[in-house]
Design an enzyme around this catalytic site. Sequence first.
Site, PDB file in Angstrom:
ATOM      1  N   ASP A  11       0.854  -1.186   0.000  1.00 45.13           N
ATOM      2  CA  ASP A  11       0.000   0.000   0.000  1.00 45.13           C
ATOM      3  C   ASP A  11       0.892   1.240   0.000  1.00 45.13           C
ATOM      4  O   ASP A  11       1.673   1.452   0.922  1.00 45.13           O
ATOM      5  CB  ASP A  11      -0.895  -0.021   1.243  1.00 45.13           C
ATOM      6  CG  ASP A  11      -2.006   1.015   1.193  1.00 45.13           C
ATOM      7  OD1 ASP A  11      -2.153   1.673   0.155  1.00 45.13           O
ATOM      8  OD2 ASP A  11      -2.731   1.149   2.193  1.00 45.13           O
ATOM      9  N   ASP A 105      -2.916   2.456  -6.095  1.00 47.41           N
ATOM     10  CA  ASP A 105      -1.876   2.544  -5.066  1.00 47.41           C
ATOM     11  C   ASP A 105      -1.775   1.332  -4.149  1.00 47.41           C
ATOM     12  O   ASP A 105      -1.042   1.378  -3.164  1.00 47.41           O
ATOM     13  CB  ASP A 105      -2.089   3.801  -4.224  1.00 47.41           C
ATOM     14  CG  ASP A 105      -3.416   3.779  -3.465  1.00 47.41           C
ATOM     15  OD1 ASP A 105      -4.305   3.011  -3.854  1.00 47.41           O
ATOM     16  OD2 ASP A 105      -3.544   4.525  -2.487  1.00 47.41           O
ATOM     17  N   GLU A 106      -2.473   0.234  -4.444  1.00 46.24           N
ATOM     18  CA  GLU A 106      -2.326  -0.940  -3.595  1.00 46.24           C
ATOM     19  C   GLU A 106      -2.620  -2.213  -4.374  1.00 46.24           C
ATOM     20  O   GLU A 106      -3.352  -2.208  -5.359  1.00 46.24           O
ATOM     21  CB  GLU A 106      -3.238  -0.859  -2.362  1.00 46.24           C
ATOM     22  CG  GLU A 106      -4.709  -0.766  -2.673  1.00 46.24           C
ATOM     23  CD  GLU A 106      -5.563  -0.772  -1.408  1.00 46.24           C
ATOM     24  OE1 GLU A 106      -5.236  -1.534  -0.483  1.00 46.24           O
ATOM     25  OE2 GLU A 106      -6.562  -0.024  -1.370  1.00 46.24           O
TER      26      GLU A 106
END
Length: 361
Positions: A11, A105-106
Site C-alpha cells: 500500500d 496505489d495498492e
Amino acid sequence: MNPVRKIIHVDMDAFFASVEQLDNPDLRGKPVAVGGSEVRGVVAAASYEARKFGVRSAMSGKMAALKCPHLIFVKPRFERYKEVSNQIREIFFEYTDLVEPLSLDEAFLDVTENKFGNPSASILAQEIRDKIKSATGLNASAGISFNKFLAKTASDINKPNGQAVILPKEAEAFLEKMPIEKFFGIGVVTAEKMKKLGIHQGKDLKAYSLQFLTKRFGKSGLHFYNIVRGIHNSQVQPHRERKSLSAESTFETDLAIHKDFLDALHRIFEELIKRMERTKIQGRTVTLKIKYKNFSQQTRSKSFDQYPSQEKIWETVLELLNQSPLSYPVRLFGIGVSNLNVLEDRGLYGKQLWLDFEGEN
C-alpha cells in the site's frame, strides 16, 4: 499438505499527495490535499502533514480547509498517478505473476511460490519496498500474512513506510483484540448493529455461534464467523474482468441551465472517448450518472445488441439526459460504458473508478 500461503499487501503511503510532493519540491513538508477546494468538492487524498490536522480522503474541501486553514489544494493528475502506478506494478511482476491490483496505489501479491525462490515473504516485501523507493522516490508500506484480509490489516500497523507480519500462530490473539469496525466486510452500519449486541472486539464476535450470526446478518453471518477465526480463502486474482470505463466531473458551481448541461457533458464525453480509444475498450451499455446539489445520485442507462459508435454514444447520453426532468441543480455528471469487449490486462484495473479530469474527485 498444501503449504501455508504467503500473501503481501503493498500500500503506497498517501499516494496521490506523495506524487504531488515528489514532483513539486515546494509542497514537501506541507499539508497538501489532492482534489476539492476551500469552497466545494471532495478531498481525494491528503498528505501526512495534512492528516495531522484531521484532513482525510472523502472529506469535503470546505471541512478540510476549516480543519487546516493553511491547507494547499492541488488538482488531481490521474495520468501521472497511472504512470507511477505502472512503474510500481512492473516491480511486482519481477517477483510473481499473481498480482491483484485493488487500485492505483495498492495490490495483493501471492509469493508462496515466487520467481526468486525466496521462502521469506518478509524479506521479499522489504526488497519490493526498497525497489519502489529507488525507482519512484516514494514510500510504500506492506503487510504479510497467510490470507488477504490479514495481509491488508497488517499493512496498516506500521504505516507510513513500514511493514508488519501476522503469523498463523499469532492470528487468533491478534483478531480477538481487533476493534470490530476494522474487520473486512463490517461497515459503519453493521458495526453499530454489532455494538448494540455487545460486540466491540473480535473476541466478542467469536463468542457467537454461526447459527446466531446467520440469523442476525443473513449470508454475511458465515463471513463474520470465518473471518474472526482467520479463515479467508479468497485467492489472489491476477485477471479480473473490468466492469466499466467512465469519466466524470464535479463542477465549481452547480449547473441549472440546459445549455450548461450540454457543454459539460460534451467535455466529459470527449474525455471518455479518449480513454476508450487508448484502451481499445467498447461497451454495449451507456450510463449517465447525475449527482445533484443535495448530494442525491441517479443513474440512467441504455443497452444495445451491438457496440454503439461514438456518435451513437453521444446521442444516447442526450436521450438519457432528456429522459425526465432533472430534480435539482447538478453538481456532477459522469458518462460510462459497460458490458465491455475485453478483459483487463496489466495496465487496466478491475475496480470501477469514475475518474474526474477537471480537478476534483
